[in-house]
Design a protein around this motif. Structure first.
Motif, PDB file in Angstrom:
ATOM      1  N   GLY A   9       0.800  -1.224   0.000  1.00 21.06           N
ATOM      2  CA  GLY A   9       0.000   0.000   0.000  1.00 21.06           C
ATOM      3  C   GLY A   9       0.829   1.268   0.000  1.00 21.06           C
ATOM      4  O   GLY A   9       0.298   2.364   0.158  1.00 21.06           O
ATOM      5  N   SER A  10       2.151   1.116  -0.159  1.00 29.65           N
ATOM      6  CA  SER A  10       3.025   2.280  -0.283  1.00 29.65           C
ATOM      7  C   SER A  10       3.416   2.458  -1.741  1.00 29.65           C
ATOM      8  O   SER A  10       3.736   1.476  -2.420  1.00 29.65           O
ATOM      9  N   ALA A  11       3.405   3.706  -2.199  1.00 26.23           N
ATOM     10  CA  ALA A  11       3.841   3.977  -3.576  1.00 26.23           C
ATOM     11  C   ALA A  11       5.362   4.028  -3.664  1.00 26.23           C
ATOM     12  O   ALA A  11       5.919   4.086  -4.759  1.00 26.23           O
ATOM     13  N   ARG A  12       6.032   4.031  -2.506  1.00 25.42           N
ATOM     14  CA  ARG A  12       7.491   4.206  -2.494  1.00 25.42           C
ATOM     15  C   ARG A  12       8.187   2.851  -2.691  1.00 25.42           C
ATOM     16  O   ARG A  12       8.329   2.052  -1.762  1.00 25.42           O
ATOM     17  N   ARG A  13       8.651   2.647  -3.937  1.00 30.99           N
ATOM     18  CA  ARG A  13       9.381   1.410  -4.249  1.00 30.99           C
ATOM     19  C   ARG A  13      10.670   1.372  -3.433  1.00 30.99           C
ATOM     20  O   ARG A  13      11.376   2.375  -3.317  1.00 30.99           O
ATOM     21  N   GLY A  14      10.976   0.231  -2.871  1.00 33.33           N
ATOM     22  CA  GLY A  14      12.189   0.111  -2.059  1.00 33.33           C
ATOM     23  C   GLY A  14      12.068   0.812  -0.721  1.00 33.33           C
ATOM     24  O   GLY A  14      13.056   1.003  -0.018  1.00 33.33           O
ATOM     25  N   GLY A  15      10.848   1.199  -0.359  1.00 35.99           N
ATOM     26  CA  GLY A  15      10.608   1.835   0.944  1.00 35.99           C
ATOM     27  C   GLY A  15      10.542   0.792   2.053  1.00 35.99           C
ATOM     28  O   GLY A  15      10.740  -0.403   1.815  1.00 35.99           O
ATOM     29  N   ASN A  16      10.235   1.262   3.242  1.00 35.49           N
ATOM     30  CA  ASN A  16      10.280   0.378   4.409  1.00 35.49           C
ATOM     31  C   ASN A  16       9.223  -0.729   4.347  1.00 35.49           C
ATOM     32  O   ASN A  16       9.510  -1.892   4.648  1.00 35.49           O
ATOM     33  N   THR A  17       8.036  -0.359   3.924  1.00 37.52           N
ATOM     34  CA  THR A  17       6.958  -1.349   3.811  1.00 37.52           C
ATOM     35  C   THR A  17       7.310  -2.363   2.723  1.00 37.52           C
ATOM     36  O   THR A  17       7.195  -3.582   2.927  1.00 37.52           O
ATOM     37  N   ASP A  18       7.741  -1.837   1.593  1.00 33.47           N
ATOM     38  CA  ASP A  18       8.118  -2.679   0.453  1.00 33.47           C
ATOM     39  C   ASP A  18       9.200  -3.687   0.866  1.00 33.47           C
ATOM     40  O   ASP A  18       9.103  -4.886   0.563  1.00 33.47           O
ATOM     41  N   LEU A  19      10.211  -3.218   1.590  1.00 33.02           N
ATOM     42  CA  LEU A  19      11.323  -4.109   1.972  1.00 33.02           C
ATOM     43  C   LEU A  19      10.868  -5.187   2.958  1.00 33.02           C
ATOM     44  O   LEU A  19      11.306  -6.344   2.872  1.00 33.02           O
ATOM     45  N   PHE A 147     -12.909  -9.898   6.702  1.00 37.46           N
ATOM     46  CA  PHE A 147     -13.895 -10.025   5.628  1.00 37.46           C
ATOM     47  C   PHE A 147     -13.696 -11.301   4.821  1.00 37.46           C
ATOM     48  O   PHE A 147     -14.602 -11.741   4.130  1.00 37.46           O
ATOM     49  N   LEU A 148     -12.520 -11.891   4.905  1.00 35.84           N
ATOM     50  CA  LEU A 148     -12.298 -13.182   4.237  1.00 35.84           C
ATOM     51  C   LEU A 148     -12.571 -14.345   5.189  1.00 35.84           C
ATOM     52  O   LEU A 148     -12.347 -15.485   4.845  1.00 35.84           O
ATOM     53  N   ASN A 149     -13.000 -14.020   6.410  1.00 38.20           N
ATOM     54  CA  ASN A 149     -13.294 -15.043   7.417  1.00 38.20           C
ATOM     55  C   ASN A 149     -12.024 -15.684   7.983  1.00 38.20           C
ATOM     56  O   ASN A 149     -12.004 -16.879   8.293  1.00 38.20           O
ATOM     57  N   GLN A 150     -10.973 -14.896   8.074  1.00 40.20           N
ATOM     58  CA  GLN A 150      -9.712 -15.386   8.640  1.00 40.20           C
ATOM     59  C   GLN A 150      -9.318 -14.478   9.814  1.00 40.20           C
ATOM     60  O   GLN A 150      -8.749 -13.402   9.617  1.00 40.20           O
ATOM     61  N   PRO A 151      -9.635 -14.881  11.041  1.00 43.10           N
ATOM     62  CA  PRO A 151      -9.343 -14.008  12.181  1.00 43.10           C
ATOM     63  C   PRO A 151      -7.883 -14.009  12.623  1.00 43.10           C
ATOM     64  O   PRO A 151      -7.440 -13.092  13.329  1.00 43.10           O
ATOM     65  N   LYS A 152      -7.132 -15.046  12.208  1.00 39.85           N
ATOM     66  CA  LYS A 152      -5.737 -15.151  12.674  1.00 39.85           C
ATOM     67  C   LYS A 152      -4.800 -14.447  11.691  1.00 39.85           C
ATOM     68  O   LYS A 152      -4.732 -14.823  10.515  1.00 39.85           O
ATOM     69  N   VAL A 153      -4.104 -13.427  12.163  1.00 36.84           N
ATOM     70  CA  VAL A 153      -3.254 -12.643  11.259  1.00 36.84           C
ATOM     71  C   VAL A 153      -1.894 -12.394  11.919  1.00 36.84           C
ATOM     72  O   VAL A 153      -1.831 -11.845  13.025  1.00 36.84           O
ATOM     73  N   ALA A 154      -0.817 -12.789  11.240  1.00 36.36           N
ATOM     74  CA  ALA A 154       0.528 -12.491  11.745  1.00 36.36           C
ATOM     75  C   ALA A 154       0.813 -11.001  11.542  1.00 36.36           C
ATOM     76  O   ALA A 154       0.243 -10.376  10.648  1.00 36.36           O
ATOM     77  N   GLU A 155       1.700 -10.439  12.365  1.00 39.29           N
ATOM     78  CA  GLU A 155       1.970  -8.994  12.281  1.00 39.29           C
ATOM     79  C   GLU A 155       3.465  -8.703  12.238  1.00 39.29           C
ATOM     80  O   GLU A 155       4.229  -9.368  12.923  1.00 39.29           O
ATOM     81  N   VAL A 156       3.825  -7.706  11.437  1.00 38.74           N
ATOM     82  CA  VAL A 156       5.173  -7.144  11.510  1.00 38.74           C
ATOM     83  C   VAL A 156       5.003  -5.627  11.588  1.00 38.74           C
ATOM     84  O   VAL A 156       4.388  -5.024  10.700  1.00 38.74           O
ATOM     85  N   VAL A 157       5.503  -5.045  12.664  1.00 40.46           N
ATOM     86  CA  VAL A 157       5.341  -3.598  12.874  1.00 40.46           C
ATOM     87  C   VAL A 157       6.713  -2.948  13.010  1.00 40.46           C
ATOM     88  O   VAL A 157       7.535  -3.377  13.825  1.00 40.46           O
ATOM     89  N   GLY A 158       6.962  -1.934  12.180  1.00 38.60           N
ATOM     90  CA  GLY A 158       8.231  -1.202  12.246  1.00 38.60           C
ATOM     91  C   GLY A 158       7.984   0.241  12.644  1.00 38.60           C
ATOM     92  O   GLY A 158       7.305   0.972  11.910  1.00 38.60           O
ATOM     93  N   THR A 159       8.516   0.654  13.781  1.00 33.26           N
ATOM     94  CA  THR A 159       8.356   2.043  14.235  1.00 33.26           C
ATOM     95  C   THR A 159       9.673   2.813  14.025  1.00 33.26           C
ATOM     96  O   THR A 159      10.710   2.205  13.708  1.00 33.26           O
ATOM     97  N   SER A 160       9.643   4.109  14.222  1.00 30.04           N
ATOM     98  CA  SER A 160      10.825   4.987  14.092  1.00 30.04           C
ATOM     99  C   SER A 160      11.509   4.836  12.734  1.00 30.04           C
ATOM    100  O   SER A 160      12.737   4.820  12.646  1.00 30.04           O
ATOM    101  N   LEU A 161      10.706   4.708  11.682  1.00 26.48           N
ATOM    102  CA  LEU A 161      11.276   4.525  10.337  1.00 26.48           C
ATOM    103  C   LEU A 161      10.967   5.742   9.478  1.00 26.48           C
ATOM    104  O   LEU A 161       9.807   6.161   9.394  1.00 26.48           O
ATOM    105  N   GLY A 162      11.978   6.301   8.859  1.00 25.05           N
ATOM    106  CA  GLY A 162      11.780   7.483   8.035  1.00 25.05           C
ATOM    107  C   GLY A 162      12.228   7.277   6.608  1.00 25.05           C
ATOM    108  O   GLY A 162      11.450   6.851   5.748  1.00 25.05           O
ATOM    109  N   PRO A 163      13.513   7.573   6.331  1.00 27.06           N
ATOM    110  CA  PRO A 163      13.994   7.512   4.948  1.00 27.06           C
ATOM    111  C   PRO A 163      13.813   6.138   4.304  1.00 27.06           C
ATOM    112  O   PRO A 163      13.762   5.132   4.999  1.00 27.06           O
ATOM    113  N   ARG A 164      13.697   6.169   2.985  1.00 29.72           N
ATOM    114  CA  ARG A 164      13.548   4.932   2.217  1.00 29.72           C
ATOM    115  C   ARG A 164      14.640   3.929   2.609  1.00 29.72           C
ATOM    116  O   ARG A 164      15.828   4.260   2.581  1.00 29.72           O
ATOM    117  N   GLY A 165      14.236   2.764   3.013  1.00 36.66           N
ATOM    118  CA  GLY A 165      15.196   1.705   3.295  1.00 36.66           C
ATOM    119  C   GLY A 165      15.793   1.748   4.688  1.00 36.66           C
ATOM    120  O   GLY A 165      16.658   0.923   5.007  1.00 36.66           O
TER     121      GLY A 165
END
Ligand SMILES: Cc1cc2nc3c(=O)[nH]c(=O)nc-3n(C[C@H](O)[C@H](O)[C@H](O)COP(=O)(O)O)c2cc1C
Length: 186
Positions: A9-19, A147-165
């Protein structure tokens, strides 16, 4: 072969979410999965009109790329959705897509597609240091799986992230993501 799909959901290629998504896919590939990454921002997803025609008929009234993303989800063993936090929430592009999933429930609340067999994971990144801050965005991403009927979801959360990568400099986070990828296929 198990297919693992990542929706970015990020438009930034090679960004933190993308990586982080890439790392999860790598973890899945290491255990024999085929993988695909799609950038939600590359697709023409219109906002939900609130017409609720989807409560009476199977399809959404709007003809756009929503169906392409949904088809890809339906053909996957596991799905990961990732977004940075923008102004306290998921990015606008991500939210547009999640809103459209409302069409998966009929008026009598039965599901048009039962995705309970699809494994799920959510990735959120943000600039703020607090673990509380990304929780609203995380909850939105998890709704996709509800909405897909799947209540179990793994999570990865990254805080304190700014510049790409900048996620590359974060001890253990990429490894954590790779481990999520392994668990999604094992
Ligand atoms: C328009 C915009 C809004 C943002 N809003 C927030 C915010 O509300 N809270 C926060 O912690 N970080 C915020 N950030 C920082 C991003 O969430 C953070 O840098 C993230 O890792 C960027 O992800 P990306 O590299 O995948 O694009 C914002 C960044 C942008 C560009």
């Amino acid at each position: 072969m198990k297919k693992v799909l990542a929706l970015c959901g990020s438009a930034r290629r090679g960004g933190n979410t993308d990586l982080l998504l890439q790392e999860i896919l790598l973890g899945a590939e290491n255990y024999g999965a085929s993988t695909e990454k799609l950038y939600i921002t590359d697709f023409n997803i219109k906002p939900c009109l609130g017409c609720t025609i989807c409560k009476q008929q199977e399809d959404c009234a709007q003809d756009d790329d929503y169906r392409l993303l949904l088809d890809s989800i339906q053909n996957s063993h596991a799905v990961i959705i990732g977004s940075p936090v923008y102004m306290g929430q998921v990015t606008g592009q991500t939210k547009l897509f999640i809103d459209r999933l409302y069409q998966l429930r009929r008026g009598d609340r039965t599901l048009k597609f039962d995705g309970s067999q699809i494994r799920g994971a959510a990735v959120v990144t943000c600039g703020a240091p607090s673990q509380e801050h990304p929780q609203a965005a995380l909850a939105s991403l998890k709704l996709l799986f509800r909405f897909l009927n799947q209540p179990k979801v793994a999570e990865v959360v990254g805080t304190s992230l700014g510049p790409r990568g900048s996620v590359r400099e974060r001890d253990g986070l990429l490894e954590e993501a790779r481990e999520v990828g392994r668990k999604l296929v094992q």
